[in-house]
Design a protein around this motif. Structure first.
Motif, PDB file in Angstrom:
ATOM      1  N   PRO A   1      -5.641   8.700  -1.044  1.00  0.00           N
ATOM      2  CA  PRO A   1      -6.330   8.318   0.366  1.00  0.00           C
ATOM      3  C   PRO A   1      -7.320   9.334   0.682  1.00  0.00           C
ATOM      4  N   ILE A   2      -8.015   9.996  -0.407  1.00  0.00           N
ATOM      5  CA  ILE A   2      -9.103  10.702   0.047  1.00  0.00           C
ATOM      6  C   ILE A   2     -10.208  10.303   0.782  1.00  0.00           C
ATOM      7  N   THR A   3     -10.630   9.270   0.490  1.00  0.00           N
ATOM      8  CA  THR A   3     -11.836   8.754   1.269  1.00  0.00           C
ATOM      9  C   THR A   3     -11.551   8.402   2.758  1.00  0.00           C
ATOM     10  N   VAL A   4     -10.216   8.100   3.166  1.00  0.00           N
ATOM     11  CA  VAL A   4      -9.918   7.939   4.427  1.00  0.00           C
ATOM     12  C   VAL A   4      -9.985   9.179   5.154  1.00  0.00           C
ATOM     13  N   LEU A   5      -9.423  10.332   4.394  1.00  0.00           N
ATOM     14  CA  LEU A   5      -9.201  11.530   5.133  1.00  0.00           C
ATOM     15  C   LEU A   5     -10.439  12.191   5.262  1.00  0.00           C
ATOM     16  N   CYS A   6     -11.467  11.969   4.375  1.00  0.00           N
ATOM     17  CA  CYS A   6     -12.727  12.553   4.516  1.00  0.00           C
ATOM     18  C   CYS A   6     -13.430  11.858   5.634  1.00  0.00           C
ATOM     19  N   ARG A   7     -13.315  10.818   5.592  1.00  0.00           N
ATOM     20  CA  ARG A   7     -13.914   9.892   6.861  1.00  0.00           C
ATOM     21  C   ARG A   7     -13.515  10.317   8.285  1.00  0.00           C
ATOM     22  N   LEU A   8     -12.279  10.495   8.453  1.00  0.00           N
ATOM     23  CA  LEU A   8     -11.644  11.110   9.630  1.00  0.00           C
ATOM     24  C   LEU A   8     -12.193  12.470  10.021  1.00  0.00           C
ATOM     25  N   LYS A   9     -12.243  13.253   8.921  1.00  0.00           N
ATOM     26  CA  LYS A   9     -12.855  14.548   9.051  1.00  0.00           C
ATOM     27  C   LYS A   9     -14.180  14.657   9.515  1.00  0.00           C
ATOM     28  N   HIS A  10     -14.989  13.836   9.083  1.00  0.00           N
ATOM     29  CA  HIS A  10     -16.445  13.824   9.311  1.00  0.00           C
ATOM     30  C   HIS A  10     -16.758  13.197  10.504  1.00  0.00           C
ATOM     31  N   GLU A  11     -16.040  12.017  10.887  1.00  0.00           N
ATOM     32  CA  GLU A  11     -16.407  11.125  12.200  1.00  0.00           C
ATOM     33  C   GLU A  11     -15.711  11.781  13.440  1.00  0.00           C
ATOM     34  N   PHE A  12     -14.390  12.334  13.382  1.00  0.00           N
ATOM     35  CA  PHE A  12     -13.758  12.890  14.454  1.00  0.00           C
ATOM     36  C   PHE A  12     -13.503  14.176  14.232  1.00  0.00           C
TER      37      PHE A  12
ATOM     38  N   ASN B   1     -10.324   2.019  -2.417  1.00  0.00           N
ATOM     39  CA  ASN B   1     -11.301   1.849  -1.279  1.00  0.00           C
ATOM     40  C   ASN B   1     -10.630   0.807  -0.161  1.00  0.00           C
ATOM     41  N   LYS B   2      -9.995  -0.086  -0.703  1.00  0.00           N
ATOM     42  CA  LYS B   2      -9.815  -1.317   0.426  1.00  0.00           C
ATOM     43  C   LYS B   2      -8.418  -0.731   1.066  1.00  0.00           C
ATOM     44  N   MET B   3      -7.603   0.233   0.439  1.00  0.00           N
ATOM     45  CA  MET B   3      -6.377   0.668   1.077  1.00  0.00           C
ATOM     46  C   MET B   3      -6.929   1.573   2.117  1.00  0.00           C
ATOM     47  N   CYS B   4      -7.852   2.612   1.725  1.00  0.00           N
ATOM     48  CA  CYS B   4      -8.324   3.638   2.639  1.00  0.00           C
ATOM     49  C   CYS B   4      -9.040   2.902   4.174  1.00  0.00           C
ATOM     50  N   ASP B   5      -9.902   1.820   3.724  1.00  0.00           N
ATOM     51  CA  ASP B   5     -10.241   1.054   5.020  1.00  0.00           C
ATOM     52  C   ASP B   5      -9.099   0.765   5.946  1.00  0.00           C
TER      53      ASP B   5
ATOM     54  N   PHE C   1      -0.450  10.729   4.653  1.00  0.00           N
ATOM     55  CA  PHE C   1      -1.280   9.404   4.001  1.00  0.00           C
ATOM     56  C   PHE C   1      -0.882   9.495   2.667  1.00  0.00           C
ATOM     57  N   SER C   2      -0.122   8.410   2.227  1.00  0.00           N
ATOM     58  CA  SER C   2       0.313   8.366   0.833  1.00  0.00           C
ATOM     59  C   SER C   2       0.363   6.847   0.408  1.00  0.00           C
ATOM     60  N   TRP C   3      -0.010   6.442  -0.736  1.00  0.00           N
ATOM     61  CA  TRP C   3      -0.123   5.236  -1.299  1.00  0.00           C
ATOM     62  C   TRP C   3       1.278   4.561  -1.746  1.00  0.00           C
ATOM     63  N   GLU C   4       2.398   5.685  -1.714  1.00  0.00           N
ATOM     64  CA  GLU C   4       3.529   4.919  -1.809  1.00  0.00           C
ATOM     65  C   GLU C   4       4.749   5.822  -1.321  1.00  0.00           C
ATOM     66  N   SER C   5       5.892   5.021  -1.019  1.00  0.00           N
ATOM     67  CA  SER C   5       7.018   5.714  -0.239  1.00  0.00           C
ATOM     68  C   SER C   5       8.144   4.982  -0.881  1.00  0.00           C
ATOM     69  N   LEU C   6       9.210   5.405  -0.504  1.00  0.00           N
ATOM     70  CA  LEU C   6      10.770   4.983  -0.823  1.00  0.00           C
ATOM     71  C   LEU C   6      10.888   3.714   0.152  1.00  0.00           C
ATOM     72  N   ASN C   7      10.254   3.650   1.107  1.00  0.00           N
ATOM     73  CA  ASN C   7      10.622   2.475   2.121  1.00  0.00           C
ATOM     74  C   ASN C   7       9.344   1.391   2.122  1.00  0.00           C
ATOM     75  N   ALA C   8       8.754   1.127   0.979  1.00  0.00           N
ATOM     76  CA  ALA C   8       7.784  -0.041   0.800  1.00  0.00           C
ATOM     77  C   ALA C   8       7.585  -0.121  -0.711  1.00  0.00           C
ATOM     78  N   VAL C   9       6.365   0.385  -1.144  1.00  0.00           N
ATOM     79  CA  VAL C   9       5.925   0.406  -2.297  1.00  0.00           C
ATOM     80  C   VAL C   9       6.189   1.635  -2.915  1.00  0.00           C
ATOM     81  N   LYS C  10       6.860   1.588  -4.283  1.00  0.00           N
ATOM     82  CA  LYS C  10       7.238   2.839  -4.991  1.00  0.00           C
ATOM     83  C   LYS C  10       6.574   2.735  -6.289  1.00  0.00           C
TER      84      LYS C  10
END
Length: 382
Positions: free
Chosen positions: A100-111, A70-74, A2-11
């Motif tokens: 991506p912390i909020t999505v990771l924490c959500r996945l941890k606690h929900e699943f 927040n919107k990205m993590c959703d 999970f990353s907000w950037e990569s070489l193959n889209a948003v850098k």
């Protein structure tokens, strides 16, 4: 991943090559890797690049950086569920920095899906080793703490960053591993005529050029380099300085150069395409990193790959003084001394060559992927 950037889209910065190239190295070792990241509107939602699966999310980019993340993590949450339904479960979830912390924490606690987190820097470090009372900065720092608290394993890229996150967020030793950043050998090095590159920008082909490349931010210290320029010119009048990068200090540095009467020696190129940066890595005579805080220093590896000596502040812990570069203090007089040392020829070509050997043997992605897999294996056993 999970990353907000990569070489193959948003850098954006250094996370992009790290996530992209580490993922490719893991694929080469026989693993299946998926990256969930942002879409720039120019790429497909799903595709495979160099064996890595990319899943790119579209989100609401309005508001401040907290609202955007927040919107990205959703969007990442929904994307992950779709990807899991199609490809099956994953052995490791690996997040990079606070975004991506909020999505990771959500996945941890929900699943009940634990995760690994890599710190690439901290908000404290980005603010020049100080706490910023701004509410946005405070929220970023909180999410950095939360990621360290909630993660099962934490990776940092250097001993400096290790000490920093222990000091800031009290992360226990048993969760922490140091796995350095890296690059590919010959990613930067080119067989070019440096004189022709210099002439293209109105610089005499024999003129020594000092290169700064990175974010124009307080953390990276470009203002300290500008303040050193009059001292360098007092020693040798013809040295020129190229600044590549954008940031909130660019306009200040341009103004500072004018105030100091050295604008004619400075070339502020702003954000430059990769090929322009690569040309200047190969055409320059010395790369300067005057950082106030430096969690790793990928610029050093790229300079070494090009065979260039580095003048770096003592915040940069990669440099072995007078062997593969010159270490200076974080004030203009010392930076100028280091630049003059190299420009005078006292730091010969062996500095860059010694650094290049480290890129080949220590800071290559094969070695770094191995270290990352060791962390994954501990994570999976737990």
């Amino acid at each position: 991943m999970f990353s907000w950037e990569s070489l193959n889209a948003v850098k954006v910065g250094g996370i992009a090559p790290h996530v992209t190239e580490l993922s490719e190295a893991l694929v080469e070792k026989g693993h299946e890797v998926h990256i969930i990241t942002r879409n720039d509107g120019k790429h497909d939602v799903h595709d495979v690049v160099n064996g890595v699966h990319y899943h790119r999310v579209v989100y609401d980019p309005s508001g401040d950086i907290i609202h955007q993340m927040n919107k990205m993590c959703d969007a990442m949450y929904s994307m992950f569920l779709d990807v899991r339904d199609k490809y099956g479960g994953f052995d490791v979830l690996h997040g990079h920095d606070w975004h991506p912390i909020t999505v990771l924490c959500r996945l941890k606690h929900e699943f009940n899906l634990p995760f690994v987190l890599t710190y690439h820097s901290t908000e404290w470090g980005r603010n020049g080793n100080s706490h910023n009372p701004d509410p946005v900065s405070q929220e970023i720092a909180h999410r950095e703490w939360l990621g360290g608290y909630e993660s099962s394993e934490v990776i940092v890229t250097s001993r400096v960053l290790y000490d920093e996150v222990v000091y800031l967020y009290q992360i226990p030793d048993y969760k922490l591993s140091i796995v350095p950043n890296g690059t590919h050998i010959d990613k930067i090095r080119r067989d070019i005529d440096p004189g022709k590159i210099k002439e293209r920008y109105g610089v005499h082909p024999l003129t020594p050029v000092v290169l700064f490349i990175g974010r124009m931010s307080y953390q990276k210290g470009p203002d300290l380099l500008v303040e050193s320029i009059p001292i360098v010119l007092d020693h040798r009048w013809d040295v020129q300085f190229v600044f590549i990068g954008e940031g909130d200090m660019r306009s200040y540095c341009e103004h500072l150069a004018g105030t100091l009467g050295v604008s004619d020696t400075c070339h502020f190129l702003g954000y430059a395409p990769d090929e322009v940066a690569i040309e200047w890595y190969n055409a320059c005579d010395v790369v300067c990193m005057p950082s106030r805080n430096e969690p790793f220093g990928i610029v050093v590896l790229e300079a070494w790959d090009a065979g260039k000596p580095v003048v770096a502040s003592d915040a940069v812990k990669l440099v072995d003084n007078f062997k593969n570069g010159v270490v200076v203090y974080k004030y203009p007089e010392s930076i100028a001394w280091g630049i003059n040392y190299v420009v005078d020829g006292l730091g010969d070509g062996s500095m860059g060559n010694f650094g290049r050997e480290l890129v080949e043997t220590k800071y290559n992605w094969t070695t770094i992927a191995k270290g990352t897999l060791e962390v994954y294996n501990r994570f999976i056993k737990d």
